[in-house]
Scaffold this motif. Structure first.
Motif, mmCIF file in Angstrom:
data_model
loop_
_atom_site.group_PDB
_atom_site.id
_atom_site.type_symbol
_atom_site.label_atom_id
_atom_site.label_comp_id
_atom_site.label_asym_id
_atom_site.label_seq_id
_atom_site.Cartn_x
_atom_site.Cartn_y
_atom_site.Cartn_z
ATOM 1 N N LEU A 40 39.960 31.197 31.110
ATOM 2 C CA LEU A 40 40.444 32.572 31.121
ATOM 3 C C LEU A 40 40.934 32.924 32.528
ATOM 4 N N ASP A 41 41.967 33.775 32.595
ATOM 5 C CA ASP A 41 42.431 34.197 33.924
ATOM 6 C C ASP A 41 42.126 35.658 34.221
ATOM 7 N N GLY A 42 41.486 36.363 33.275
ATOM 8 C CA GLY A 42 41.107 37.755 33.490
ATOM 9 C C GLY A 42 42.224 38.755 33.313
ATOM 10 N N LYS A 43 43.449 38.263 33.058
ATOM 11 C CA LYS A 43 44.616 39.127 32.885
ATOM 12 C C LYS A 43 45.216 38.980 31.492
ATOM 13 N N GLY A 44 44.405 38.549 30.535
ATOM 14 C CA GLY A 44 44.864 38.442 29.162
ATOM 15 C C GLY A 44 45.308 37.060 28.739
ATOM 16 N N ARG A 45 45.222 36.092 29.639
ATOM 17 C CA ARG A 45 45.682 34.739 29.313
ATOM 18 C C ARG A 45 44.485 33.835 29.041
ATOM 19 N N GLU A 46 44.580 33.066 27.971
ATOM 20 C CA GLU A 46 43.544 32.118 27.563
ATOM 21 C C GLU A 46 44.207 30.770 27.313
ATOM 22 N N LEU A 127 31.337 40.163 36.828
ATOM 23 C CA LEU A 127 32.302 40.491 35.773
ATOM 24 C C LEU A 127 32.837 39.219 35.123
ATOM 25 N N VAL A 128 33.133 38.225 35.936
ATOM 26 C CA VAL A 128 33.622 36.944 35.412
ATOM 27 C C VAL A 128 32.583 36.318 34.488
ATOM 28 N N ALA A 129 31.320 36.338 34.911
ATOM 29 C CA ALA A 129 30.250 35.766 34.085
ATOM 30 C C ALA A 129 30.171 36.463 32.737
ATOM 31 N N GLY A 130 30.301 37.799 32.745
ATOM 32 C CA GLY A 130 30.280 38.548 31.493
ATOM 33 C C GLY A 130 31.462 38.209 30.604
ATOM 34 N N ALA A 131 32.641 38.062 31.214
ATOM 35 C CA ALA A 131 33.847 37.739 30.438
ATOM 36 C C ALA A 131 33.734 36.368 29.782
ATOM 37 N N ASN A 136 36.009 37.456 26.699
ATOM 38 C CA ASN A 136 36.931 38.574 26.859
ATOM 39 C C ASN A 136 38.011 38.154 27.852
ATOM 40 N N PRO A 137 39.274 38.103 27.435
ATOM 41 C CA PRO A 137 40.327 37.636 28.340
ATOM 42 C C PRO A 137 40.730 38.652 29.405
ATOM 43 N N TRP A 138 40.179 39.884 29.316
ATOM 44 C CA TRP A 138 40.527 40.936 30.266
ATOM 45 C C TRP A 138 39.306 41.291 31.114
ATOM 46 N N ILE A 139 39.407 41.091 32.420
ATOM 47 C CA ILE A 139 38.329 41.466 33.336
ATOM 48 C C ILE A 139 38.636 42.863 33.882
ATOM 49 N N PRO A 140 37.654 43.781 33.869
ATOM 50 C CA PRO A 140 37.916 45.157 34.311
ATOM 51 C C PRO A 140 38.373 45.239 35.771
#
Length: 238
Positions: A40-46, A127-131, A136-140
């Motif tokens: 995951l990149d945290g910006k919606g990309r998987e 946050l990364v650990a939670g994602a 979840n592909p979106w990190i707050p």
């Protein structure tokens, strides 16, 4: 499938996993060349990647498949009055699970200490650990708002819905899922453990924030945040 994080600027068809992510893959999970993992990149990309090689401190990956997740049509942000750190990591994790779009930590008049001017890398790691845990592909978005309510007012310009969750509000103004989950951005402002100062409530109300109640109990700030995000998350499912 095992899930890992790679920042967007490091993403490519051939890329390298380093640091704690590589250590977890090599030393803890003992994955090997040929194994497939999710990134995951945290910006919606998987992406699905194949491990092509590894050494003591890094893993070489090859992209096999990419999925771009659409940006959520209804986004919830929480602004938490700065307070004790003991439960902060817990709310970071739960906020990711409930798809918060942003977490703002703000310096309140009754905060028990001075808030750092900058967010910490350890907070982002939580946050990364939670994602990764909930895929979840979106990190707050994570922000420190040192300017107090004036900073919140400035940042909240353009939001579709803005609430101040205030224990002094009448029971009739109960926050309801009926007003949440629709298109646009919603901000929930929650005070520190000591509550809001009167002038903070006044300024927020004058700036278009609607005061709302969470019921007849005084809730800890992490409970209030979880309830707001839960109502919004549930409302989006309808």
């Amino acid at each position: 499938m095992r899930t890992f994080f790679l920042s967007p600027d490091e993403w490519d068809r051939q890329c390298t996993l380093r640091g704690s992510e590589a250590h977890h893959m090599i030393k803890v999970l003992r994955m090997r060349a040929g194994d497939t993992c999710r990134i995951l990149d945290g910006k919606g990309r998987e992406g699905l990647f194949i491990i092509r090689g590894m050494d003591k401190n890094s893993v070489q990956l090859e992209l096999a498949e990419t999925v771009m997740h659409p940006e959520p049509h209804s986004r919830a942000y929480i602004a938490l009055g700065w307070g004790k750190s003991v439960r902060r990591s817990w709310i970071f994790e739960k906020a990711v699970e409930l798809e918060a779009a942003g977490i703002w930590l703000w310096q309140a008049a009754r905060s028990q200490s001075k808030m750092p001017d900058m967010t910490k890398e350890s907070w982002h790691s939580q946050l990364v650990a939670g994602a990764k845990q909930c895929v979840n592909p979106w990190i707050p978005e994570l922000k420190s708002v040192a300017a107090g309510v004036t900073g919140l007012v400035e940042l909240a310009q353009g939001f579709d819905r803005k609430f101040i969750l205030w224990e002094g509000e009448a029971r009739e103004a109960l926050l309801s899922g009926e007003t949440l989950g629709t298109s646009g951005d919603t901000l929930f402002v929650i005070g520190p453990e000591g509550g809001f100062a009167d002038d903070e409530v006044s300024l927020l109300k004058e700036s278009g924030f609607a005061a709302a109640s969470l019921g007849n109990r005084i809730l800890r700030w992490e409970t209030a945040a979880l309830l707001c995000l839960g109502l919004h998350f549930w409302s989006k499912q309808r």
